[in-house]
Design an enzyme around this catalytic site. Structure first.
Site, PDB file in Angstrom:
ATOM      1  N   HIS A  25       1.038  -1.443   0.114  1.00 19.34           N
ATOM      2  CA  HIS A  25       0.383   0.232   0.169  1.00 19.34           C
ATOM      3  C   HIS A  25       0.569   1.285   0.039  1.00 19.34           C
ATOM      4  CE1 HIS A  25      -3.881  -1.261   1.685  1.00 19.34           C
ATOM      5  NE2 HIS A  25      -3.434  -2.470   1.204  1.00 19.34           N
ATOM      6  N   TYR A 147      -8.904  -8.195   9.902  1.00 15.60           N
ATOM      7  CA  TYR A 147      -8.822  -8.585   8.474  1.00 15.60           C
ATOM      8  C   TYR A 147      -6.968  -8.131   9.600  1.00 15.60           C
ATOM      9  CZ  TYR A 147      -8.399  -7.500   3.327  1.00 15.60           C
ATOM     10  OH  TYR A 147      -8.294  -7.900   1.819  1.00 15.60           O
ATOM     11  N   LYS A 191      -9.422 -13.340   8.781  1.00 20.49           N
ATOM     12  CA  LYS A 191      -8.418 -13.079   7.797  1.00 20.49           C
ATOM     13  C   LYS A 191      -7.612 -12.571   7.651  1.00 20.49           C
ATOM     14  CE  LYS A 191      -9.305 -10.661   3.292  1.00 20.49           C
ATOM     15  NZ  LYS A 191      -9.900 -10.819   1.717  1.00 20.49           N
ATOM     16  N   LYS A 193      -4.886 -12.041   5.198  1.00 21.35           N
ATOM     17  CA  LYS A 193      -4.387 -11.655   3.378  1.00 21.35           C
ATOM     18  C   LYS A 193      -3.256 -11.920   3.602  1.00 21.35           C
ATOM     19  CE  LYS A 193      -6.429  -9.478   1.075  1.00 21.35           C
ATOM     20  NZ  LYS A 193      -6.742 -10.002  -0.248  1.00 21.35           N
ATOM     21  N   ASP A 221      -6.570 -15.219   2.216  1.00 23.61           N
ATOM     22  CA  ASP A 221      -6.672 -14.882   0.685  1.00 23.61           C
ATOM     23  C   ASP A 221      -5.475 -14.450   0.334  1.00 23.61           C
ATOM     24  OD1 ASP A 221      -7.445 -13.344  -1.526  1.00 23.61           O
ATOM     25  OD2 ASP A 221      -8.667 -11.337  -0.391  1.00 23.61           O
ATOM     26  N   ASN A 269     -13.363 -12.167  -4.881  1.00 22.75           N
ATOM     27  CA  ASN A 269     -14.123 -10.991  -4.980  1.00 22.75           C
ATOM     28  C   ASN A 269     -12.862 -10.672  -6.388  1.00 22.75           C
ATOM     29  OD1 ASN A 269     -11.775 -10.675  -2.438  1.00 22.75           O
ATOM     30  ND2 ASN A 269     -11.601  -8.666  -4.105  1.00 22.75           N
ATOM     31  N   HIS A 320     -16.923  -7.979   0.436  1.00 26.25           N
ATOM     32  CA  HIS A 320     -15.664  -7.797   0.595  1.00 26.25           C
ATOM     33  C   HIS A 320     -14.495  -6.137   0.688  1.00 26.25           C
ATOM     34  CE1 HIS A 320     -12.210  -5.650  -2.268  1.00 26.25           C
ATOM     35  NE2 HIS A 320     -12.321  -6.614  -2.596  1.00 26.25           N
ATOM     36  N   SER A 321     -13.717  -6.153   0.777  1.00 30.77           N
ATOM     37  CA  SER A 321     -13.387  -4.124   1.222  1.00 30.77           C
ATOM     38  C   SER A 321     -11.980  -3.801   0.985  1.00 30.77           C
ATOM     39  CB  SER A 321     -13.578  -4.177   3.023  1.00 30.77           C
ATOM     40  OG  SER A 321     -12.231  -3.239   3.493  1.00 30.77           O
ATOM     41  N   HIS A 349     -11.912  -2.581   6.881  1.00 32.93           N
ATOM     42  CA  HIS A 349     -10.578  -2.098   6.023  1.00 32.93           C
ATOM     43  C   HIS A 349     -10.182  -1.491   7.542  1.00 32.93           C
ATOM     44  CE1 HIS A 349      -6.905  -3.864   2.258  1.00 32.93           C
ATOM     45  NE2 HIS A 349      -8.644  -3.698   2.390  1.00 32.93           N
TER      46      HIS A 349
HETATM   47  O1  GKR Z   1      -5.648  -3.354   0.532  1.00 32.47           O
HETATM   48  O2  GKR Z   1      -4.609  -4.648   0.055  1.00 32.47           O
HETATM   49  C1  GKR Z   1      -5.181  -4.922  -0.170  1.00 32.47           C
HETATM   50  C2  GKR Z   1      -6.798  -5.714  -0.699  1.00 32.47           C
HETATM   51  O3  GKR Z   1      -5.501  -7.166  -1.124  1.00 32.47           O
HETATM   52  C3  GKR Z   1      -7.213  -5.016  -1.417  1.00 32.47           C
HETATM   53  O4  GKR Z   1      -6.726  -4.817  -2.457  1.00 32.47           O
HETATM   54  C4  GKR Z   1      -8.083  -6.308  -1.610  1.00 32.47           C
HETATM   55  O5  GKR Z   1      -9.232  -6.110  -3.163  1.00 32.47           O
HETATM   56  O6  GKR Z   1      -9.411  -6.581   0.232  1.00 32.47           O
HETATM   57  C5  GKR Z   1      -8.839  -7.262  -0.965  1.00 32.47           C
HETATM   58  C6  GKR Z   1      -9.235  -8.761  -0.966  1.00 32.47           C
HETATM   59  O7  GKR Z   1     -10.604  -8.796  -0.105  1.00 32.47           O
HETATM   60  O8  GKR Z   1      -8.999  -9.355  -2.255  1.00 32.47           O
HETATM   61 MG    MG Z   2      -9.977 -10.387  -1.068  1.00 30.92          MG
END
Ligand code: GKR
Ligand code: MG
Length: 424
Positions: A25, A147, A191, A193, A221, A269, A320-321, A349
């Site tokens: 990010h 998350y 969750k 990431k 994810d 998503n 999703h967010s 988020h």
């Molecule tokens: O903010 O890095 C992020 C996420 O990876 C986001 O961009 C995704 O769209 O939160 C999202 C997801 O669930 O895939």
């Molecule tokens: Mg996702």
């Protein structure tokens, strides 16, 4: 009732150095805050994407909405279609995880941005909570999940003091991140990431979370960053540890094959983002859970329709967010409250956003026992804090970011970084 004022205010707020499949990010996340005022004095609020292509369309739409009846959402959709036809944006490289920048979603994104504000205005004029216009509440509290992200301690160019979360790369640091997030918000599911570090390490982090929170449903994810072979290998290691496996591998065909080979429930998503992909996914049995997002599914009412379709086809539903503030959180919560078949805690988020950077009166909304309470007051129940809005708008003007690009940001850390899918 007619619309007499439309205001779109782009804002930027601090965003931590969170790692994902694309990269990392940037130090600021972009959003737009929308106000629609009627000739009898009501104001409806919306929040949407603040990337340059999305903003250009929102700006172009402003004058076209003056004089419209805020109850006529079909008319709004027609106006959006004709404006998008004149301002069709190009898709941005590196914006894969920011659906606000996808050209193919221009109509649904722009319609949704204003539909939420129109519905808020309708509900306020009727003295009803917005959820009552979506079929009524099935629940008073909407569950969200913790998350977790792998992250660095601070941004490379130190644009501001480091956030209070610190580095999270090891198993112990991820467990500590989960503990803090759960202590502060009472979340009851987690969750992670993934798709950012070595897959075996990411799976080891899930194992560590399982040990630390044995009763908490877990999801991982990788954002489609694992090949089919890697996703199958990780599925064998994960065994029964997951509530669902979110977008491990790219494409409807890949997900279908993965489900056939592992039997695991797959959520997305990424491969089901519109009704055409929904139809193809049903044919292939690619996913078993759809993560809705009103920002790109064409608004709150189309999200209700999506949930109904999931019910018809026996699929699970959750949400999703991306990085967002309170207006989006409440809009998500209202549509989730109106969804009878919301089967899983939604993503958000929101805990990653700083407490001094909210645009609504009263500051950040509280998440209690892992849930957002649905207001009984009119509309979304939120009022703008114009000092805060002005501050975050100034930050937008000075931050220099105009479109999210996690790949470009990662090149500041690793100059030979490229966008590869799947990377592992
Ligand atoms: O903010 O890095 C992020 C996420 O990876 C986001 O961009 C995704 O769209 O939160 C999202 C997801 O669930 O895939
Ligand atoms: Mg996702």
């Amino acid at each position: 009732m007619k619309i007499k004022r439309v205001t779109v205010t782009p804002i930027a707020f601090r965003d931590p150095p969170l790692l994902n499949a694309s990269g990392i990010h940037e130090p600021y996340a972009l959003r737009s805050i929308i106000e629609i005022e009627s000739d009898n004095g009501y104001i409806g609020l919306g929040e949407s994407y603040g990337d340059a292509p999305a903003l250009a369309i929102q700006e172009a739409l402003k004058s076209e909405l003056i004089g419209l009846d805020p109850f006529n959402l079909n008319h709004l959709r027609e106006v959006v279609k004709s404006v998008v036809a004149k301002h069709r944006p190009a898709s941005l490289a590196g914006a894969e995880l920011a659906p606000g920048s996808h050209a193919s979603k221009a109509v649904s994104n722009a319609y949704s941005a204003f539909e939420v504000a129109f519905l808020d205005l309708q509900a306020r004029s009727l003295n009803l909570p917005l959820v009552d216009l979506l079929g009524g509440r099935c629940r008073d509290e909407v569950p969200f999940s913790a998350y977790l992200f792998f992250k660095y301690a601070q941004h490379i160019d130190s644009p501001y003091a480091p956030d209070s979360w610190g580095e999270a790369l090891s198993e112990a640091q991820i467990v500590a991140q989960a503990k803090r997030m759960i202590d502060e918000n009472g979340f009851q599911s987690i969750k992670l990431k993934a798709g950012a570090l070595d897959p075996e390490h990411e799976v080891a982090c899930i194992k560590a979370l399982k040990k630390a929170f044995p009763d908490c449903p877990l999801r991982i994810d990788p954002n489609g960053n694992w090949s089919l072979e890697t996703a199958i290998r990780m599925a064998e290691l994960l065994g029964d540890d997951l509530q669902y496996y979110e977008d491990p591998t790219p494409g409807l065909d890949g997900m279908s094959e993965l489900h056939k080979r592992t039997g695991l429930p797959l959520a997305t998503n990424m491969v089901v983002t519109d009704f055409d992909e929904f139809r193809r996914s049903v044919e292939l049995n690619s996913v078993q859970i759809v993560l809705a997002d009103h920002h790109y599914w064409g608004g709150l009412r189309d999200t209700v329709a999506l949930a109904k379709m999931c019910d018809v086809w026996g699929l699970g539903v959750s949400m999703h967010s991306n990085s967002h503030l309170a207006i989006s959180l409440m809009a998500m919560a209202h549509v989730a409250a109106a969804t009878p078949n919301l089967d899983y805690a939604c993503d958000t988020h929101y805990p990653w956003q700083e407490p001094d950077e909210e645009v609504i009166k009263g500051g950040k909304l509280k998440i209690v026992n892992g849930a957002v309470q649905i207001n009984k007051t009119p509309g979304l129940g939120l009022e703008l804090d114009y000092d805060q809005l002005g501050k975050l708008h100034e930050q937008f003007l000075s931050c220099g970011i105009r479109s999210r690009d996690d790949v470009k940001q990662m090149r500041k850390y690793k100059p030979d970084w490229t966008q590869v899918k799947p990377r592992f």
